[in-house]
Every structure is written in C-alpha cells, then in structure tokens.
Design a protein around this motif. Structure first.
Motif, short mmCIF file in Angstrom:
data_model
loop_
_atom_site.label_atom_id
_atom_site.label_comp_id
_atom_site.label_asym_id
_atom_site.label_seq_id
_atom_site.Cartn_x
_atom_site.Cartn_y
_atom_site.Cartn_z
N ASP A 19 39.30 53.71 47.70
CA ASP A 19 38.73 54.02 46.39
C ASP A 19 37.42 54.77 46.61
OD1 ASP A 19 37.46 52.08 43.61
OD2 ASP A 19 38.22 54.11 43.69
N LYS A 20 37.47 56.10 46.56
CA LYS A 20 36.30 56.93 46.78
C LYS A 20 35.52 57.15 45.49
CE LYS A 20 36.93 57.90 51.14
NZ LYS A 20 36.01 57.58 52.18
N GLU A 21 36.03 56.63 44.39
CA GLU A 21 35.35 56.79 43.11
C GLU A 21 34.16 55.85 43.05
OE1 GLU A 21 34.79 58.76 39.64
OE2 GLU A 21 36.40 59.12 41.06
N VAL A 22 32.99 56.43 42.88
CA VAL A 22 31.75 55.65 42.81
C VAL A 22 31.53 55.24 41.36
CG1 VAL A 22 29.27 55.72 43.21
CG2 VAL A 22 30.81 56.92 44.76
N PRO A 23 31.21 53.96 41.09
CA PRO A 23 30.95 53.53 39.72
C PRO A 23 29.81 54.32 39.07
CG PRO A 23 31.11 51.65 41.20
CD PRO A 23 31.11 52.87 42.06
N ASN A 24 29.79 54.37 37.78
CA ASN A 24 28.80 55.15 37.03
C ASN A 24 27.36 54.69 37.23
OD1 ASN A 24 30.74 56.85 35.97
ND2 ASN A 24 31.01 55.61 34.12
N ASP A 25 27.17 53.39 37.49
CA ASP A 25 25.81 52.88 37.65
C ASP A 25 25.29 53.00 39.08
OD1 ASP A 25 27.62 50.97 38.57
OD2 ASP A 25 26.32 49.29 38.04
N GLU A 64 6.98 56.17 47.23
CA GLU A 64 8.30 55.75 46.75
C GLU A 64 8.41 55.95 45.24
OE1 GLU A 64 11.10 52.12 48.18
OE2 GLU A 64 9.17 51.55 47.32
N ASP A 65 7.39 55.53 44.49
CA ASP A 65 7.40 55.72 43.04
C ASP A 65 7.47 57.20 42.67
OD1 ASP A 65 7.31 52.99 42.62
OD2 ASP A 65 5.12 52.94 42.34
N MET A 66 6.73 58.03 43.40
CA MET A 66 6.75 59.47 43.14
C MET A 66 8.14 60.05 43.41
SD MET A 66 2.95 60.60 44.59
CE MET A 66 3.65 61.85 45.56
N LEU A 67 8.79 59.57 44.45
CA LEU A 67 10.12 60.07 44.78
C LEU A 67 11.16 59.63 43.76
CD1 LEU A 67 10.10 59.66 48.66
CD2 LEU A 67 9.90 61.77 47.33
N TYR A 68 11.03 58.41 43.27
CA TYR A 68 11.94 57.96 42.23
C TYR A 68 11.81 58.86 41.00
CZ TYR A 68 12.82 53.56 44.74
OH TYR A 68 13.19 52.61 45.66
N VAL A 73 15.36 58.65 39.35
CA VAL A 73 16.07 57.43 39.75
C VAL A 73 15.17 56.23 39.45
CG1 VAL A 73 16.95 56.17 41.75
CG2 VAL A 73 17.34 58.61 41.56
N ILE A 74 15.78 55.15 39.02
CA ILE A 74 15.07 53.89 38.81
C ILE A 74 15.23 53.05 40.07
CG2 ILE A 74 14.96 51.81 37.38
CD1 ILE A 74 16.25 53.51 35.13
N ASP A 75 14.17 52.35 40.47
CA ASP A 75 14.20 51.60 41.72
C ASP A 75 15.34 50.58 41.78
OD1 ASP A 75 12.97 50.02 39.82
OD2 ASP A 75 11.43 49.25 41.18
N SER A 76 15.64 49.93 40.66
CA SER A 76 16.72 48.94 40.66
C SER A 76 18.08 49.62 40.87
CB SER A 76 16.72 48.14 39.36
OG SER A 76 16.92 48.99 38.26
N VAL A 77 18.25 50.83 40.34
CA VAL A 77 19.50 51.57 40.53
C VAL A 77 19.61 52.00 42.00
CG1 VAL A 77 20.78 53.65 39.89
CG2 VAL A 77 19.59 52.36 38.14
N TYR A 78 18.49 52.40 42.59
CA TYR A 78 18.50 52.77 44.01
C TYR A 78 18.89 51.56 44.87
CZ TYR A 78 16.87 54.31 48.59
OH TYR A 78 16.79 54.62 49.92
N GLU A 79 18.30 50.41 44.59
CA GLU A 79 18.62 49.20 45.36
C GLU A 79 20.08 48.81 45.18
OE1 GLU A 79 16.63 47.76 47.55
OE2 GLU A 79 15.04 49.18 47.07
#
Length: 153
Positions: A19-25, A64-68, A73-79
């Motif tokens: 399953d190469k489909e990545v979820p939307n979140d 890190e905040d500047m890169l988000y 990108v939101i940090d929780s989504v990155y994690e």
C-alpha cells in the motif's frame, strides 16, 4: 472447495499487496524529503556553533519552528508523519536515500565552488527588451559608459 481456495488466494493477495498510498494527514514523501533536508542542514549549522547542549537545543528549536513555517507544516503532523514512515521502512528508506543524495549534491557543489574562485567573479548580467538574459562584459560596460560621457560633451 473452490470457494475456499479463492478466498485464501484473495486474502493472500490483499495481505501481500504494498500500500504505497500515504494517508491525507501524513506529509507526502517529496515534501518530507525537503523538510528533512532542511532539518539536517539546520542541525549541522547548530552543531558547528560549538555551543553548550542547552544553548544548541534552544537555537535548534528556533530553526525548527522557522522550517515548519517555511514548509507549511505543523510540528504534530511532522511527528505523526515520521511515525508513519518508521512503520513503513521501505518508504522511509526511499526518503533517506533522497535526503542523502541531496546532501551529497550540495557538498559536491560547495567543493566545486571552493575549487573554482573564478565563479565568484562572474560577469554582470543584463536583460534585453524581450527579457532574455545577456552577459555583459566589463569592457563593454566601460565602452558604453565612455559613449555616454562623449554624448554629454
């Protein structure tokens, strides 16, 4: 009997399919490569500052905040995305290969630039009426300047 074999084969095929489909979140692989590349570069910059651990962590948090923000990108989504890719090692390997290739390419370009200091002395560029970039040689610029000076006289 045929139904049982069919069901077993069907379940086997579903279970083995990748399953190469990545979820939307979850951050898509190409964007994840860009974010991780910037994270590694920021980490390298902070490490080169040779500060205490606490100071390094504080500065990296700012980076890190500047890169988000830069990547939207939101940090929780990155994690959550990192956790997802850890659970899918084949995808994570592809991401890390791309990050490594990009880092190697950047390193090669820096070496080339360091070896060829003439690149820093590049000729100024000028655009013509159609927006095409033209190279202007220093001698030509001087001649044009001399022509303007002669017209004023």
């Amino acid at each position: 009997m045929k139904t049982k074999i069919f069901v077993i084969c069907y379940l086997f095929l579903i279970g083995c399919s990748s399953d190469k489909e990545v979820p939307n979140d979850i951050i898509k692989q190409d964007k994840m490569v860009a974010v991780m590349l910037d994270m590694y570069l920021a980490e390298g910059k902070v490490n080169n500052m040779r500060l205490s651990r606490d100071s390094s962590l504080a500065i990296f948090d700012v980076y890190e905040d500047m890169l988000y923000k830069k990547h939207g990108v939101i940090d929780s989504v990155y994690e959550r995305s990192m956790s997802y890719y850890y659970d899918h090692p084949d995808m994570l390997e592809t991401i890390y290969e791309s990050v490594l290739d990009s880092l190697n390419l950047k390193q090669e370009r820096l070496k080339e630039k360091a070896e060829d200091p003439e690149d820093d002395k590049a000729e100024p560029k000028k655009e013509d009426e159609q927006g095409k970039t033209l190279e202007v040689k220093k001698d030509d610029a001087k001649v044009e300047g001399d022509k303007k000076d002669n017209k004023k006289e």
